[in-house]
Design a protein around this motif. Structure first.
Motif, short mmCIF file in Angstrom:
data_model
loop_
_atom_site.label_atom_id
_atom_site.label_comp_id
_atom_site.label_asym_id
_atom_site.label_seq_id
_atom_site.Cartn_x
_atom_site.Cartn_y
_atom_site.Cartn_z
N GLN A 172 0.84 -1.19 0.00
CA GLN A 172 0.00 0.00 0.00
C GLN A 172 0.88 1.25 0.00
O GLN A 172 2.01 1.21 0.46
N ARG A 173 0.34 2.34 -0.52
CA ARG A 173 1.04 3.62 -0.47
C ARG A 173 0.40 4.48 0.61
O ARG A 173 -0.80 4.75 0.57
N CYS A 174 1.21 4.95 1.55
CA CYS A 174 0.69 5.81 2.61
C CYS A 174 0.33 7.17 2.01
O CYS A 174 1.19 7.83 1.40
N PRO A 175 -0.90 7.64 2.15
CA PRO A 175 -1.28 8.95 1.59
C PRO A 175 -0.54 10.11 2.23
O PRO A 175 -0.41 11.17 1.62
N ALA A 176 -0.02 9.91 3.46
CA ALA A 176 0.64 11.01 4.17
C ALA A 176 2.08 11.20 3.72
O ALA A 176 2.50 12.31 3.39
#
Length: 355
Positions: free
Chosen positions: A42-46
């Motif tokens: 997953q890619r962290c949105p932060a």
């Protein structure tokens, strides 16, 4: 049996029955696959880190592994569906309903089919339209291009001399020519530019491929189809050296300096004996006008850009399978950032009404 594409199996390979057969976990897995196709990462949105982030126990959430970040996020964080209240299955059901009707669907019908309040259905539809607008392909068109303009949001109207209770006779009403302005102040002109599927002849000139229609569509709108406006669109959206077909409106006369410009006189014919026409632009107007008159009934300049662009997207994906269109639209909604215009009453909305 051969027939129209909408009668083929590909046009119905993803429908409400498909969604009803899914569990909430199946719908959730679809959201994960289309947003993060990183092999389970997953890619962290932060912070933007791509990794196998921590799974929050008992919740469909992740916690970032990066030291100093540690933010929690979900499959819809930072997307058009952020702060959602609907389930993943309900969202997927709404996208299938949105995609299915080739001429769009009114917000009332959409919300009734979803089983939600009108405001919920209206907002979801506009979030999907916003996704299509934010991700539209504006690469300059090339080859053979059809261009035309049409009026929306205001039409000629006759002004009554009086306002009596009885119905007035036609002879008592003013003619349109007697009215200072025959058009409503909200009148706008949508200009469509369509690149066709083509093949080159022995001389290298492009000719349309029969039965294939247009490959890509760009729409813009303005208050007038003036020479200044149409030339600005030509410089922005058409590659020099392309072949452009229009009607004989004088505003397009300057196109001959930039392109191989061919015209057709619609007062005499739809297409010249040499095949010069702008039928693909007319095909676009046929779909959009049916959507406005038969589904929406009324469109204001505030939302005209999204409706026109939605029609362009439906035209460009008309031969894709239903599953492909559902997945493309869902991916656009998940990968185009948070909503700018539909995330609460305090959110400013950009007005592209050319006021």
């Amino acid at each position: 049996m051969a027939g129209h594409f909408l009668l083929s199996p590909g046009a119905r390979n993803c429908n409400l029955r498909t969604v009803d057969a899914m569990t909430e976990n199946d719908a959730y897995a679809t959201f994960l696959r289309l947003r993060w196709n990183y092999g389970g990462k997953q890619r962290c949105p932060a912070c933007g880190k791509v990794d196998h982030h921590y799974q929050v126990s008992g919740r469909r959430q992740f916690r970032c592994k990066v030291k100093g970040c540690g933010k929690s996020f979900s499959a819809t964080s930072g997307t058009k569906f952020a702060d959602r209240k609907l389930t993943f299955k309900a969202l997927l059901r709404g996208i299938v309903i949105f995609v299915t009707n080739s001429k769009g669907l009114s917000a009332i019908a959409f919300s009734n089919l979803m089983g939600v309040a009108y405001a919920t259905g209206f907002t979801m539809q506009h979030k999907l339209r916003e996704s299509l607008w934010a991700t539209r392909d504006l690469t300059p068109l090339q080859g053979l291009i059809h261009i035309d303009g049409a009026h929306f949001c205001g039409r000629p109207r006759k002004t009554d001399r009086g306002r009596g209770k009885k119905k007035m006779k036609a002879s008592q009403r003013l003619r349109i020519s007697d009215v200072a302005s025959a058009y409503h102040r909200n009148r706008r002109i949508v200009i469509v530019l369509r690149e066709l599927y083509t093949r080159n002849d022995e001389g290298g000139k492009p000719h349309p491929v029969k039965g294939m229609g247009a490959r890509r569509t760009i729409v813009e709108f303005t208050k007038g189809e003036s020479a200044e406006n149409v030339m600005a669109l030509a410089h922005r959206y058409i590659q020099p050296g392309s072949t452009v077909m229009t009607d004989e409106l004088a505003s397009y006369n300057e196109y001959g300096r930039l392109f191989d410009h061919l015209t057709v006189d619609h007062d005499k014919e739809f297409s010249t004996p040499d095949g010069v026409n702008n039928n693909q632009a007319e095909s676009f107007w046929a779909r959009m006008k049916r959507m406005v008159r038969g589904q929406m009934h009324r469109i204001t300049p505030h939302y005209l850009a999204e409706y026109a662009n939605e029609t362009a997207w439906r035209e460009d994906t008309r031969t894709m399978t239903q599953r492909d269109r559902v997945e493309i639209l869902l991916k656009k909604a998940l990968c185009s950032g948070r909503s700018r215009w539909w995330r609460g009453s305090g959110c400013p909305r950009a007005d592209r009404a050319a006021d």
